[in-house]
Design an enzyme around this catalytic site. Structure first.
Site, PDB file in Angstrom:
ATOM      1  N   PHE A   1     -55.455  30.123  36.421  1.00  0.00           N
ATOM      2  CA  PHE A   1     -54.252  29.603  35.764  1.00  0.00           C
ATOM      3  C   PHE A   1     -54.258  28.094  35.872  1.00  0.00           C
ATOM      4  O   PHE A   1     -54.282  27.534  36.972  1.00  0.00           O
ATOM      5  CB  PHE A   1     -52.986  30.195  36.397  1.00  0.00           C
ATOM      6  CG  PHE A   1     -51.809  30.074  35.474  1.00  0.00           C
ATOM      7  CD1 PHE A   1     -51.576  31.031  34.502  1.00  0.00           C
ATOM      8  CD2 PHE A   1     -50.968  28.972  35.548  1.00  0.00           C
ATOM      9  CE1 PHE A   1     -50.505  30.907  33.617  1.00  0.00           C
ATOM     10  CE2 PHE A   1     -49.895  28.831  34.670  1.00  0.00           C
ATOM     11  CZ  PHE A   1     -49.663  29.798  33.708  1.00  0.00           C
TER      12      PHE A   1
ATOM     13  N   ASP B   1     -47.984  24.341  31.399  1.00  0.00           N
ATOM     14  CA  ASP B   1     -47.005  24.424  32.483  1.00  0.00           C
ATOM     15  C   ASP B   1     -47.174  25.664  33.341  1.00  0.00           C
ATOM     16  O   ASP B   1     -47.875  26.612  32.973  1.00  0.00           O
ATOM     17  CB  ASP B   1     -45.594  24.448  31.885  1.00  0.00           C
ATOM     18  CG  ASP B   1     -45.254  25.820  31.291  1.00  0.00           C
ATOM     19  OD1 ASP B   1     -46.091  26.361  30.550  1.00  0.00           O
ATOM     20  OD2 ASP B   1     -44.166  26.332  31.584  1.00  0.00           O
TER      21      ASP B   1
ATOM     22  N   ASP C   1     -56.004  32.793  26.266  1.00  0.00           N
ATOM     23  CA  ASP C   1     -56.294  33.687  27.390  1.00  0.00           C
ATOM     24  C   ASP C   1     -56.674  35.051  26.814  1.00  0.00           C
ATOM     25  O   ASP C   1     -57.846  35.332  26.567  1.00  0.00           O
ATOM     26  CB  ASP C   1     -55.072  33.749  28.310  1.00  0.00           C
ATOM     27  CG  ASP C   1     -55.330  34.575  29.559  1.00  0.00           C
ATOM     28  OD1 ASP C   1     -56.415  35.148  29.679  1.00  0.00           O
ATOM     29  OD2 ASP C   1     -54.448  34.659  30.424  1.00  0.00           O
TER      30      ASP C   1
ATOM     31  N   GLY D   1     -46.975  24.015  24.690  1.00  0.00           N
ATOM     32  CA  GLY D   1     -48.177  23.628  25.434  1.00  0.00           C
ATOM     33  C   GLY D   1     -49.136  22.684  24.732  1.00  0.00           C
ATOM     34  O   GLY D   1     -49.849  21.914  25.371  1.00  0.00           O
TER      35      GLY D   1
ATOM     36  N   GLU E   1     -53.823  24.839  19.411  1.00  0.00           N
ATOM     37  CA  GLU E   1     -53.310  25.594  20.564  1.00  0.00           C
ATOM     38  C   GLU E   1     -53.810  24.924  21.846  1.00  0.00           C
ATOM     39  O   GLU E   1     -54.862  24.271  21.854  1.00  0.00           O
ATOM     40  CB  GLU E   1     -53.812  27.048  20.442  1.00  0.00           C
ATOM     41  CG  GLU E   1     -53.479  27.979  21.575  1.00  0.00           C
ATOM     42  CD  GLU E   1     -51.980  28.262  21.731  1.00  0.00           C
ATOM     43  OE1 GLU E   1     -51.225  27.291  21.916  1.00  0.00           O
ATOM     44  OE2 GLU E   1     -51.579  29.442  21.724  1.00  0.00           O
ATOM     45  N   ASP E   2     -53.055  25.115  22.940  1.00  0.00           N
ATOM     46  CA  ASP E   2     -53.501  24.538  24.218  1.00  0.00           C
ATOM     47  C   ASP E   2     -54.585  25.391  24.872  1.00  0.00           C
ATOM     48  O   ASP E   2     -55.614  24.892  25.294  1.00  0.00           O
ATOM     49  CB  ASP E   2     -52.308  24.329  25.177  1.00  0.00           C
ATOM     50  CG  ASP E   2     -51.463  25.598  25.383  1.00  0.00           C
ATOM     51  OD1 ASP E   2     -51.694  26.600  24.671  1.00  0.00           O
ATOM     52  OD2 ASP E   2     -50.576  25.575  26.248  1.00  0.00           O
TER      53      ASP E   2
ATOM     54  N   ARG F   1     -46.332  19.875  33.118  1.00  0.00           N
ATOM     55  CA  ARG F   1     -46.838  19.528  31.787  1.00  0.00           C
ATOM     56  C   ARG F   1     -47.283  18.068  31.696  1.00  0.00           C
ATOM     57  O   ARG F   1     -48.158  17.726  30.926  1.00  0.00           O
ATOM     58  CB  ARG F   1     -45.742  19.745  30.733  1.00  0.00           C
ATOM     59  CG  ARG F   1     -45.425  21.186  30.438  1.00  0.00           C
ATOM     60  CD  ARG F   1     -44.590  21.299  29.165  1.00  0.00           C
ATOM     61  NE  ARG F   1     -43.892  22.566  29.077  1.00  0.00           N
ATOM     62  CZ  ARG F   1     -44.423  23.695  28.627  1.00  0.00           C
ATOM     63  NH1 ARG F   1     -45.665  23.716  28.219  1.00  0.00           N
ATOM     64  NH2 ARG F   1     -43.720  24.803  28.575  1.00  0.00           N
TER      65      ARG F   1
HETATM   66  P1  IMP Z   1     -52.767  34.527  25.235  1.00  0.00           P
HETATM   67  O1  IMP Z   1     -51.835  35.128  24.227  1.00  0.00           O
HETATM   68  O2  IMP Z   1     -53.009  35.470  26.387  1.00  0.00           O
HETATM   69  O3  IMP Z   1     -54.044  34.030  24.635  1.00  0.00           O
HETATM   70  O4  IMP Z   1     -51.989  33.305  25.898  1.00  0.00           O
HETATM   71  C1  IMP Z   1     -51.827  32.103  25.247  1.00  0.00           C
HETATM   72  C2  IMP Z   1     -50.628  31.315  25.722  1.00  0.00           C
HETATM   73  O5  IMP Z   1     -50.312  31.616  27.083  1.00  0.00           O
HETATM   74  C3  IMP Z   1     -50.932  29.826  25.687  1.00  0.00           C
HETATM   75  O6  IMP Z   1     -50.429  29.261  24.515  1.00  0.00           O
HETATM   76  C4  IMP Z   1     -50.196  29.289  26.903  1.00  0.00           C
HETATM   77  O7  IMP Z   1     -48.889  28.924  26.555  1.00  0.00           O
HETATM   78  C5  IMP Z   1     -50.139  30.448  27.852  1.00  0.00           C
HETATM   79  N1  IMP Z   1     -51.210  30.398  28.873  1.00  0.00           N
HETATM   80  C6  IMP Z   1     -52.281  31.211  28.974  1.00  0.00           C
HETATM   81  N2  IMP Z   1     -53.032  30.885  30.033  1.00  0.00           N
HETATM   82  C7  IMP Z   1     -52.423  29.820  30.605  1.00  0.00           C
HETATM   83  C8  IMP Z   1     -52.754  28.996  31.730  1.00  0.00           C
HETATM   84  O8  IMP Z   1     -53.757  29.173  32.438  1.00  0.00           O
HETATM   85  N3  IMP Z   1     -51.903  27.971  31.986  1.00  0.00           N
HETATM   86  C9  IMP Z   1     -50.789  27.715  31.246  1.00  0.00           C
HETATM   87  N4  IMP Z   1     -50.453  28.456  30.183  1.00  0.00           N
HETATM   88  C10 IMP Z   1     -51.264  29.510  29.862  1.00  0.00           C
END
Ligand code: IMP
Length: 189
Positions: free
Chosen positions: A154, A161, A105, A46, A101-102, A167
């Site tokens: 989202f 993606d 969440d 991402g 990081e992208d 992407r």
């Molecule tokens: P976390 O571990 O819940 O913080 O999620 C982080 C990872 O989940 C990111 O690196 C993304 O790859 C993916 N992710 C979380 N939210 C989104 C979103 O809204 N769109 C796309 N990818 C997401």
């Protein structure tokens, strides 16, 4: 709404807005890390586009590395665990690591990455994310650079993606809610 044939609910940030913010982040990072041994560690897939643009806005010498971590599996719902598919293996001792990081969440992915990288004994370990979801419980991670804080929707585009798609969009958009709710209905069956 179909934007250029893509099923996106609305645009959160245009390509121009993203470029402006990435320039600012590049400037801040260049200032903070001048004279140090900076290694950008991009989290695939991402962060790829963000990382490429950020790198071109950093005016100091910088080394580059990657990690590929699996957290989401073709779904808008985070899986319970993370797993390293590539990278994170050595050469970081005594260096200034900046994880790129992208989006954050729940923060679980970065929490896991931080644990892995801390074992490599870097001099410093910081995080730069393009997006951070509001009210995200970041599991005690501290994030030094944030591009934008976004609602808990989202998002897709600019490297991010949904099921491997979107992407390449130059903007960041909110995924059409119909797709999201269809997915939730299917997963709850
Ligand atoms: P976390 O571990 O819940 O913080 O999620 C982080 C990872 O989940 C990111 O690196 C993304 O790859 C993916 N992710 C979380 N939210 C989104 C979103 O809204 N769109 C796309 N990818 C997401």
């Amino acid at each position: 709404m179909y934007l250029a044939g893509v099923n996106v609910g609305s645009i959160l940030y245009t390509a121009e807005e993203i470029a402006g913010r990435v320039r600012e982040l590049g400037y801040e990072i260049s200032k903070d890390y001048r004279g140090r041994d900076l290694v950008l560690v991009g989290i695939l897939k991402g962060s790829l586009i963000f990382l490429a643009d950020l790198l071109r806005n950093i005016e100091i010498p910088v080394d580059l590395d990657f990690m590929c971590v699996e957290t989401y599996k073709d779904s808008v719902t985070p899986s319970e665990t993370s797993q390293i598919l590539y990278g994170g293996g050595g050469g970081y001792e005594g260096r200034d690591l900046l994880v790129v990081e992208d989006i954050i969440d729940t923060g679980l992915t970065l929490h896991y990455i931080q644990d892995v990288l801390e074992k490599e004994s870097p001099k410093t370990l910081e995080i730069c994310t393009l997006l951070e979801k509001e009210h995200s419980d970041k599991s005690n991670i501290s994030v030094k650079y944030v591009g934008f804080r976004v609602p808990r929707v989202f998002v897709v585009g600019y490297g991010m993606d949904y099921c491997g798609e979107y992407r390449g969009l130059p903007f960041i958009g909110v995924l059409n809610q119909e797709i999201e709710s269809e997915n939730q209905e299917n997963t709850s069956e």
